[in-house]
Design a protein around this motif. Sequence first.
Motif, mmCIF file in Angstrom:
data_model
loop_
_atom_site.group_PDB
_atom_site.id
_atom_site.type_symbol
_atom_site.label_atom_id
_atom_site.label_comp_id
_atom_site.label_asym_id
_atom_site.label_seq_id
_atom_site.Cartn_x
_atom_site.Cartn_y
_atom_site.Cartn_z
ATOM 1 N N ARG A 25 -19.898 10.129 -18.124
ATOM 2 C CA ARG A 25 -20.488 8.959 -18.761
ATOM 3 C C ARG A 25 -19.917 7.701 -18.135
ATOM 4 O O ARG A 25 -18.766 7.689 -17.691
ATOM 5 N N SER A 26 -20.736 6.672 -18.133
ATOM 6 C CA SER A 26 -20.275 5.393 -17.611
ATOM 7 C C SER A 26 -20.996 4.279 -18.348
ATOM 8 O O SER A 26 -22.128 4.450 -18.813
ATOM 9 N N GLN A 27 -20.326 3.129 -18.463
ATOM 10 C CA GLN A 27 -20.903 1.962 -19.121
ATOM 11 C C GLN A 27 -20.637 0.735 -18.253
ATOM 12 O O GLN A 27 -19.511 0.514 -17.799
ATOM 13 N N TRP A 28 -21.691 -0.027 -18.026
ATOM 14 C CA TRP A 28 -21.589 -1.199 -17.156
ATOM 15 C C TRP A 28 -22.083 -2.422 -17.914
ATOM 16 O O TRP A 28 -23.237 -2.453 -18.354
ATOM 17 N N ALA A 29 -21.210 -3.410 -18.093
ATOM 18 C CA ALA A 29 -21.601 -4.673 -18.718
ATOM 19 C C ALA A 29 -22.245 -5.548 -17.641
ATOM 20 O O ALA A 29 -21.551 -6.236 -16.882
ATOM 21 N N ILE A 30 -23.565 -5.509 -17.563
ATOM 22 C CA ILE A 30 -24.282 -6.262 -16.530
ATOM 23 C C ILE A 30 -24.045 -7.753 -16.722
ATOM 24 O O ILE A 30 -23.725 -8.484 -15.782
ATOM 25 N N THR A 31 -24.237 -8.216 -17.953
ATOM 26 C CA THR A 31 -23.920 -9.586 -18.342
ATOM 27 C C THR A 31 -23.216 -9.519 -19.694
ATOM 28 O O THR A 31 -22.973 -8.431 -20.238
ATOM 29 N N ASN A 32 -22.906 -10.671 -20.254
ATOM 30 C CA ASN A 32 -22.281 -10.689 -21.574
ATOM 31 C C ASN A 32 -23.193 -10.106 -22.643
ATOM 32 O O ASN A 32 -22.722 -9.638 -23.684
ATOM 33 N N ASN A 33 -24.508 -10.115 -22.415
ATOM 34 C CA ASN A 33 -25.471 -9.667 -23.423
ATOM 35 C C ASN A 33 -26.248 -8.427 -23.004
ATOM 36 O O ASN A 33 -27.110 -7.974 -23.749
ATOM 37 N N ASN A 34 -25.988 -7.884 -21.818
ATOM 38 C CA ASN A 34 -26.722 -6.718 -21.335
ATOM 39 C C ASN A 34 -25.738 -5.624 -20.933
ATOM 40 O O ASN A 34 -24.810 -5.876 -20.161
ATOM 41 N N THR A 64 -29.160 -1.917 -23.223
ATOM 42 C CA THR A 64 -29.184 -2.670 -24.474
ATOM 43 C C THR A 64 -29.024 -4.149 -24.169
ATOM 44 O O THR A 64 -28.099 -4.539 -23.449
ATOM 45 N N ALA A 65 -29.925 -4.950 -24.713
ATOM 46 C CA ALA A 65 -29.903 -6.397 -24.482
ATOM 47 C C ALA A 65 -29.824 -7.120 -25.816
ATOM 48 O O ALA A 65 -30.652 -6.892 -26.709
ATOM 49 N N ILE A 66 -28.835 -7.979 -25.970
ATOM 50 C CA ILE A 66 -28.717 -8.841 -27.151
ATOM 51 C C ILE A 66 -29.474 -10.124 -26.839
ATOM 52 O O ILE A 66 -28.966 -11.016 -26.151
#
Length: 641
Positions: free
Chosen positions: A11-20, A62-64
């Motif tokens: 598994r991996s998680q990448w914070a593309i931006t502060n909201n994505n 996921t996008a805030i």
Amino acid sequence: MPNTNRNINARSQWAITNNNTLNFNVEYGRQDNKNQGVGGFNLAERASVRQTRNSEIQLRETAILTKSLVHETRFEYRTDRNSTTPITSAVAVNVLDSFFAGGGQNRSSNHNRSTEFGDLLMYSSPKWTMKTGVQGTYRMDRTFSQNNFLGTFTYSSLLCRAPNPADPKDDPCLGSYAAGRPTTFSINSGDPVLNLNQLELGSFVQTDWKPTKEFTLSLGARYEAQTNIDDHNNLDPRLGFGYQLSKTMAVRGGAGVFHQRFDRNTAEDLLRLDGTRQTQIVIRYPNSTDAAVLLANLSPLTTPPSIRVRASDLTTPYSVNSSISLEKAMPAGIGLTFSWDSIRGVHLYRTRNLNAPLPGALPNPLRPGTLMPPDPTKGNINQLESSGSSRSNNFTIGFRQLLRNRWNLNIFGNYTLGYAYNDTDGSFSLPANNYDLRSEWGRAGQDLRHRFFTGVNFRTFWGVNVNAIVNASSSRPYNITTGFDDNGDTVTNDRPAGLKRNTGIGAKQFNTNLNLTKTVSLKKSERPNTANNTGGANPFVEPQRGGGFPGGGFPGGGGFPGGGGQRGGGPGQRGGGPGGQRGRPGQAPVGPTMAFVVNIQNVLNNQQLAQYSGVMTSPFFGRANSARNPRQIEVGLRFNF
């Protein structure tokens, strides 16, 4: 029965931006199982080897969008390959509830692929929240099946019985293995390969409105459609509410419709034996026990093939679920729950032989030993139809008590009085009387009149978490049959006159499980746990994707917001248990940890009998054919980092 399982997951998680945020998951699994299918009445020669290979790739973004609006998109691609190979290639011999010998007759393989896409939009405000989304799944299956390609002889009994002196025509060795008198011989032939594609689409909307601090109203609907069935009128409305009557009492309830999908395995089995792709021959009271001799003398006139067809009005089954509960908080940390749950199944699948001999049918001159069917030029016409139904009601009293002391003791439990009735055992289950389906109504196979569950979890010396569970239930029913084909429909599921379905009574069940867990932090420093209250769940484990896609848009409690969930507490609730919260309340270990786990199943080694024989011609009639697992002790060491 050696089993070898290997699994790889990343598994991996990448914070593309502060909201994505992009989540990535890849998984591969492999299983090799030998001597499958042995046990019970199946002799060792019926064993088979099963191999499974599966892989899966998942992406979720996921996008805030704003403080109140969240958007989520997910994609999944999965492949499944499995094969079953019998160790013996021979004609099968089935003596009802006595022994099953010969070849396994289950040579098959498949290569299934699926692609899934989902899109979810969530809005929240202090008094109003809404979720809406769509989901699409496309399945591509390629299957290979040579089930029963060598033939199966079925015998009603193992030995001859005593003759009936009042009946001069009585044959005491009718259908007896010792006398070489099989009741039926069946064999399949044709193309073993079948390709089937299926598209499944679904959408839902759910809204929760809180007009006051005491009252919450939930409204929603889900719509599903798919290929391989013409029924597309599958709109499911749902309603839930919660009302706080006082500071210590609340009432919750809900009702909704839940459609099931037309399972692709059912579609494949229906197409496979349609008389064109594959053909099934069933001979009643064959005059030889040599399959080669029987096949050499076959002709369409004397042994027409049997086929499966679907009813013209076939629809997808659905259930109407209703529940209401009253929750009361008592002094000393005691909580009580009174609830009622009801499920009514509509348009359930079952099969009926349209060409079964009518009651009082005359002997068939073309096929000695058989009765005349309505159309003598055809064999069995097994029609899949959605005419079954079910009904269940459960009344539950639950309790829990949390003592916030040095032990953090939590006691919980519930008692359920339940009733479950239906008139079908599955898609291709056949009735005892094809012209009186009302006689199939009876206790469901899973009907348990009384169920009791209780448990305790606490933290004892040296920080050891203890979780103990006790389960007890009354007996399950089982079906009683004569072991003969008295009505000439080639199925040996006839019941004695006047006896309803599932009237046999099995054994009661009692089981106790115990779990001990000691967690050691490999880094002594701690910090406040600022994560959401997850009850100690692993923060790296993803929650249910899509906020309700698989369950129809209502998370928790079977689709009823705030109601219908597990009552009376349970493992891991309010105090931990296996994998539960560790350390002081509100604190979580930082860095790597090591956990010692001892898990004991069936602590008292109580005998738990199962699978009772209901065939009256069997020497094991009324006796259990298997037992659930004896005491098992599992010791483990787990590292988290």
